[in-house]
Design a protein around this motif. Structure first.
Motif, PDB file in Angstrom:
ATOM      1  N   ALA A  97       0.829  -1.213   0.000  1.00 54.64           N
ATOM      2  CA  ALA A  97       0.000   0.000   0.000  1.00 54.64           C
ATOM      3  C   ALA A  97       0.861   1.260   0.000  1.00 54.64           C
ATOM      4  CB  ALA A  97      -0.934  -0.001   1.206  1.00 54.64           C
ATOM      5  N   ILE A  98       1.894   1.287   0.847  1.00 52.69           N
ATOM      6  CA  ILE A  98       2.732   2.487   0.955  1.00 52.69           C
ATOM      7  C   ILE A  98       3.585   2.673  -0.299  1.00 52.69           C
ATOM      8  CG2 ILE A  98       4.582   3.598   2.251  1.00 52.69           C
ATOM      9  CD1 ILE A  98       3.520   2.261   4.744  1.00 52.69           C
ATOM     10  N   ILE A  99       4.137   1.574  -0.817  1.00 51.82           N
ATOM     11  CA  ILE A  99       4.951   1.686  -2.030  1.00 51.82           C
ATOM     12  C   ILE A  99       4.114   2.187  -3.207  1.00 51.82           C
ATOM     13  CG2 ILE A  99       6.201   0.353  -3.773  1.00 51.82           C
ATOM     14  CD1 ILE A  99       7.389  -1.313  -1.526  1.00 51.82           C
ATOM     15  N   CYS A 100       2.892   1.660  -3.333  1.00 57.00           N
ATOM     16  CA  CYS A 100       1.997   2.125  -4.402  1.00 57.00           C
ATOM     17  C   CYS A 100       1.699   3.616  -4.242  1.00 57.00           C
ATOM     18  CB  CYS A 100       0.692   1.332  -4.386  1.00 57.00           C
ATOM     19  SG  CYS A 100       0.848  -0.349  -5.007  1.00 57.00           S
ATOM     20  N   MET A 101       1.451   4.043  -3.007  1.00 55.70           N
ATOM     21  CA  MET A 101       1.169   5.447  -2.757  1.00 55.70           C
ATOM     22  C   MET A 101       2.358   6.331  -3.119  1.00 55.70           C
ATOM     23  SD  MET A 101       1.570   8.257  -0.622  1.00 55.70           S
ATOM     24  CE  MET A 101       2.169   7.714   0.974  1.00 55.70           C
ATOM     25  N   ILE A 102       3.565   5.894  -2.743  1.00 60.87           N
ATOM     26  CA  ILE A 102       4.763   6.677  -3.024  1.00 60.87           C
ATOM     27  C   ILE A 102       5.024   6.762  -4.534  1.00 60.87           C
ATOM     28  CG2 ILE A 102       7.278   6.726  -2.783  1.00 60.87           C
ATOM     29  CD1 ILE A 102       6.911   5.573   0.037  1.00 60.87           C
ATOM     30  N   ILE A 103       4.892   5.634  -5.227  1.00 63.60           N
ATOM     31  CA  ILE A 103       5.130   5.627  -6.680  1.00 63.60           C
ATOM     32  C   ILE A 103       4.130   6.534  -7.400  1.00 63.60           C
ATOM     33  CG2 ILE A 103       5.024   4.201  -8.766  1.00 63.60           C
ATOM     34  CD1 ILE A 103       6.142   1.885  -7.079  1.00 63.60           C
ATOM     35  N   MET A 104       2.842   6.377  -7.067  1.00 65.50           N
ATOM     36  CA  MET A 104       1.829   7.218  -7.713  1.00 65.50           C
ATOM     37  C   MET A 104       2.016   8.683  -7.349  1.00 65.50           C
ATOM     38  SD  MET A 104      -1.667   4.925  -7.696  1.00 65.50           S
ATOM     39  CE  MET A 104      -1.641   4.552  -5.953  1.00 65.50           C
ATOM     40  N   GLY A 105       2.435   8.942  -6.103  1.00 60.48           N
ATOM     41  CA  GLY A 105       2.681  10.311  -5.680  1.00 60.48           C
ATOM     42  C   GLY A 105       3.807  10.962  -6.465  1.00 60.48           C
ATOM     43  N   PHE A 106       4.910  10.220  -6.662  1.00 62.84           N
ATOM     44  CA  PHE A 106       6.026  10.750  -7.441  1.00 62.84           C
ATOM     45  C   PHE A 106       5.620  11.021  -8.889  1.00 62.84           C
ATOM     46  CE2 PHE A 106       8.866   9.667  -3.985  1.00 62.84           C
ATOM     47  CZ  PHE A 106       9.942  10.532  -4.161  1.00 62.84           C
ATOM     48  N   LEU A 107       4.791  10.141  -9.453  1.00 62.42           N
ATOM     49  CA  LEU A 107       4.315  10.350 -10.825  1.00 62.42           C
ATOM     50  C   LEU A 107       3.459  11.615 -10.911  1.00 62.42           C
ATOM     51  CD1 LEU A 107       3.401   6.688 -11.858  1.00 62.42           C
ATOM     52  CD2 LEU A 107       5.350   8.042 -12.644  1.00 62.42           C
TER      53      LEU A 107
ATOM     54  N   GLY B  59       2.853  14.755 -13.653  1.00 66.07           N
ATOM     55  CA  GLY B  59       1.464  15.154 -13.839  1.00 66.07           C
ATOM     56  C   GLY B  59       0.506  13.996 -14.013  1.00 66.07           C
ATOM     57  N   PHE B  60       0.924  12.803 -13.564  1.00 63.20           N
ATOM     58  CA  PHE B  60       0.047  11.627 -13.651  1.00 63.20           C
ATOM     59  C   PHE B  60      -1.257  11.884 -12.904  1.00 63.20           C
ATOM     60  CE2 PHE B  60      -1.183   7.461 -11.714  1.00 63.20           C
ATOM     61  CZ  PHE B  60      -1.563   6.824 -12.896  1.00 63.20           C
ATOM     62  N   ALA B  61      -2.394  11.568 -13.555  1.00 64.39           N
ATOM     63  CA  ALA B  61      -3.733  11.750 -12.976  1.00 64.39           C
ATOM     64  C   ALA B  61      -4.012  13.213 -12.630  1.00 64.39           C
ATOM     65  CB  ALA B  61      -3.908  10.874 -11.736  1.00 64.39           C
ATOM     66  N   ASN B  62      -3.280  14.125 -13.261  1.00 67.65           N
ATOM     67  CA  ASN B  62      -3.489  15.562 -13.026  1.00 67.65           C
ATOM     68  C   ASN B  62      -3.439  16.332 -14.354  1.00 67.65           C
ATOM     69  OD1 ASN B  62      -3.898  17.689 -11.051  1.00 67.65           O
ATOM     70  ND2 ASN B  62      -1.825  18.387 -11.512  1.00 67.65           N
ATOM     71  N   SER B  63      -4.041  15.706 -15.386  1.00 69.92           N
ATOM     72  CA  SER B  63      -4.115  16.295 -16.732  1.00 69.92           C
ATOM     73  C   SER B  63      -2.733  16.609 -17.301  1.00 69.92           C
ATOM     74  CB  SER B  63      -4.970  17.574 -16.711  1.00 69.92           C
ATOM     75  OG  SER B  63      -6.260  17.301 -16.212  1.00 69.92           O
ATOM     76  N   GLY B  64      -1.733  15.822 -16.884  1.00 68.38           N
ATOM     77  CA  GLY B  64      -0.391  16.013 -17.418  1.00 68.38           C
ATOM     78  C   GLY B  64       0.376  17.176 -16.817  1.00 68.38           C
TER      79      GLY B  64
ATOM     80  N   ASP C 239      -7.618   8.061  -4.486  1.00 65.66           N
ATOM     81  CA  ASP C 239      -8.866   8.551  -5.067  1.00 65.66           C
ATOM     82  C   ASP C 239      -8.594   9.380  -6.326  1.00 65.66           C
ATOM     83  OD1 ASP C 239     -11.767   8.811  -4.906  1.00 65.66           O
ATOM     84  OD2 ASP C 239     -11.387  10.931  -4.485  1.00 65.66           O
ATOM     85  N   LYS C 240      -7.544  10.186  -6.296  1.00 65.44           N
ATOM     86  CA  LYS C 240      -7.205  11.050  -7.425  1.00 65.44           C
ATOM     87  C   LYS C 240      -6.809  10.236  -8.655  1.00 65.44           C
ATOM     88  CE  LYS C 240      -4.629  15.277  -8.498  1.00 65.44           C
ATOM     89  NZ  LYS C 240      -5.840  16.056  -8.774  1.00 65.44           N
ATOM     90  N   VAL C 241      -6.194   9.100  -8.440  1.00 63.36           N
ATOM     91  CA  VAL C 241      -5.814   8.224  -9.539  1.00 63.36           C
ATOM     92  C   VAL C 241      -7.042   7.553 -10.150  1.00 63.36           C
ATOM     93  CG1 VAL C 241      -4.483   6.149 -10.131  1.00 63.36           C
ATOM     94  CG2 VAL C 241      -3.521   7.853  -8.604  1.00 63.36           C
ATOM     95  N   GLY C 242      -8.126   7.526  -9.399  1.00 57.34           N
ATOM     96  CA  GLY C 242      -9.362   6.937  -9.902  1.00 57.34           C
ATOM     97  C   GLY C 242      -9.599   5.515  -9.441  1.00 57.34           C
ATOM     98  N   ILE C 243      -8.902   5.117  -8.382  1.00 54.83           N
ATOM     99  CA  ILE C 243      -9.105   3.772  -7.836  1.00 54.83           C
ATOM    100  C   ILE C 243     -10.434   3.726  -7.090  1.00 54.83           C
ATOM    101  CG2 ILE C 243      -8.235   2.065  -6.192  1.00 54.83           C
ATOM    102  CD1 ILE C 243      -5.435   3.026  -6.799  1.00 54.83           C
ATOM    103  N   PRO C 244     -11.341   2.810  -7.461  1.00 55.21           N
ATOM    104  CA  PRO C 244     -12.641   2.733  -6.773  1.00 55.21           C
ATOM    105  C   PRO C 244     -12.477   2.378  -5.302  1.00 55.21           C
ATOM    106  CG  PRO C 244     -12.622   1.457  -8.831  1.00 55.21           C
ATOM    107  CD  PRO C 244     -11.195   1.822  -8.526  1.00 55.21           C
ATOM    108  N   TYR C 245     -13.356   2.921  -4.498  1.00 54.45           N
ATOM    109  CA  TYR C 245     -13.384   2.624  -3.059  1.00 54.45           C
ATOM    110  C   TYR C 245     -12.035   2.897  -2.390  1.00 54.45           C
ATOM    111  CZ  TYR C 245     -17.444   0.070  -4.828  1.00 54.45           C
ATOM    112  OH  TYR C 245     -18.600  -0.275  -5.467  1.00 54.45           O
ATOM    113  N   ALA C 246     -11.386   3.987  -2.798  1.00 58.27           N
ATOM    114  CA  ALA C 246     -10.057   4.316  -2.264  1.00 58.27           C
ATOM    115  C   ALA C 246     -10.081   4.440  -0.746  1.00 58.27           C
ATOM    116  CB  ALA C 246      -9.544   5.608  -2.888  1.00 58.27           C
TER     117      ALA C 246
END
Length: 455
Positions: A165-175, A180-185, A281-288
């Motif tokens: 969970a934490i690694i996924c959060m960190i990776i998506m956060g860095f992107l 600009g991942f999940a933030n319209s680039g 939630d920002k990435v669009g994962i359901p039931y975040a």
């Protein structure tokens, strides 16, 4: 003190069923608990973006504490700190350290059980926290009476859930931050680290006070020393786990705080929901929100499971050294010190009552008491290591797993712990620890005199 042969015989009744993968994941799990998921909001509100630096500095001192423990763990035992203190500072030191560490673990369970009650209310808002506490106690008791192999396996999978969970959060956060991942680039950037009052929005005082919560978050890393008594190959697995502690803290605490505080304004954390939930939630994962709440719940349960494991082993060790009733040295057929576990669980019923009477204040009061107990345990490890090293030097015996930068590292870490102890007196919510501590010390002094009469 019982003779060496009898002690060795008793120790061998504990099953050596913790494999290397169990030890490694227990070490990871002990460094990631509700202190990160639940308690970090308080630390951030004090330090702002500088909390990342606080976790980094705290991680360096944790490394010194763990390396000090590593020197001592060359002689693995189920009692760890208690037996080391008794060996180098006398019987009362062992008695005091053992019972205080037992208290620390018991208080930690109480704090985590209270937190779990709050997590459960996310799904069932009207579900009473005291019922959640009672159910958790029953499940914990059942798991810990099964055997150390099952405890290790459960901790292995609980730790994997937290780590993923934490690694996924960190990776998506860095992107998000840099690409600009999940933030319209549009890269979010890291400007939030110095906006809204700067890197130290509450000044140096807020930064220093945050170390109280950093200490509470890191409490439990010393658990590795207790597992040595039931590890299959402690001389290989324990040093490896200890050496990795700093890097885990750097990744999980500093990394996650950097991501959180880059994406979120520091003064919004704990107000507009969890930043973990925000990123998923920002990435669009359901039931975040439900996913993160599940991870947080398993993290708290994992911590409770580990602390109840330690409670039983510590009472077992105390009884072997005539510092607790002999009944605690009884072992089940599966190699479990079940009397100590049952006794600890019975006393944990107090938290069920507290959650019924004052549900809103339990966590704050118990966590402050736990922090003071943690400081006592860590100080004991360092003081014992200093004495251990001096005796080894006198005897000209080789030390295979040395404390780096000895003795400077030991003394500077003791000063660091002393500063945190002083900081506890400055916050009204944590000051209660110093009102209760003298009662505990007096109680142990009386108990020791009573026990001494029957030795």
């Amino acid at each position: 003190m019982i003779n060496t042969v009898e002690e060795k015989f008793k120790e061998e009744n504990l099953q050596k069923n913790l494999k290397n993968r169990h030890i490694q994941m227990i070490a990871i799990g002990s460094a990631i608990g509700a202190g990160l998921f639940y308690g970090s909001a308080n630390a951030i509100n004090l330090a702002g973006p500088s909390i990342s630096l606080a976790y980094l500095i705290g991680g360096i001192f944790i490394l010194f504490i763990m390396r000090a423990l590593g020197e001592l763990a060359a002689d693995p035992t189920s009692g760890s700190f208690s037996e080391y203190a008794a060996k180098y500072f006398g019987k009362f030191a062992g008695f005091f350290t053992g019972w205080t560490y037992w208290l620390q673990c018991t208080l930690s369970i109480m704090a985590e059980i209270t937190a779990i009650g709050i997590y459960i209310q996310f799904w069932a808002p009207n579900f009473p926290t005291w019922i959640s506490a009672l159910i958790c106690l029953i499940v914990l008791l059942f798991i810990n009476l099964l055997g150390v192999k099952y405890y290790g396996e459960l901790e292995f999978w609980f730790s994997i859930i937290k780590v993923i969970a934490i690694i996924c959060m960190i990776i998506m956060g860095f992107l998000m931050i840099f690409f600009g991942f999940a933030n319209s680039g549009q890269p979010i950037g890291i400007s939030n680290l110095w906006k809204n009052g700067g890197f130290f929005p509450n000044g140096i005082s807020g930064f220093l006070l945050s170390f109280i919560f950093v200490t509470f978050a890191f409490g439990g890393v010393e658990l590795i020393g207790i597992t040595a008594g039931e590890a299959k190959n402690p001389k290989e697995s324990i040093p490896k786990a200890i050496n990795n502690v700093f890097w885990r803290i750097l990744l999980f605490y500093v990394g996650s705080m950097f991501v959180m505080l880059s994406i979120y304004n520091w003064n919004e954390i704990g107000v507009n929901g969890s930043p973990f939930v925000f990123i998923f939630d920002k990435v669009g994962i359901p039931y975040a929100a439900s996913i993160i709440n599940f991870v947080v719940t398993t993290a708290a349960f994992s911590s409770m499971n580990s602390n109840l494991y330690v409670d039983g082993r510590m009472l077992y060790s105390l009884s072997l050294n005539n510092n607790a009733p002999k009944i605690f040295s009884k072992i089940s057929k599966s190699g479990i010190p079940y009397i100590g576990i049952l006794f600890s669980t019975l006393l944990l019923g107090i938290v069920v009552i507290l959650n019924y009477i004052v549900p809103g204040k339990v966590f704050t009061y118990i966590s402050s008491l736990t922090t003071l107990a943690i400081l006592t345990t860590w100080s004991t490890i360092l003081l014992t290591q200093l004495k251990f090293r001096k005796e080894k030097i006198k005897g000209q015996k080789e030390i295979t797993f040395k404390m780096p930068f000895y003795p400077f590292s030991s003394y500077i870490t003791l000063i660091y712990l002393g500063i945190i102890c002083i900081a506890l007196t400055l916050l009204p919510t944590t000051r209660i620890a110093f009102l209760v501590a003298p009662i505990w010390v007096i109680f142990l002094c009386i108990l020791y005199r009573c026990v001494a009469k029957y030795k």
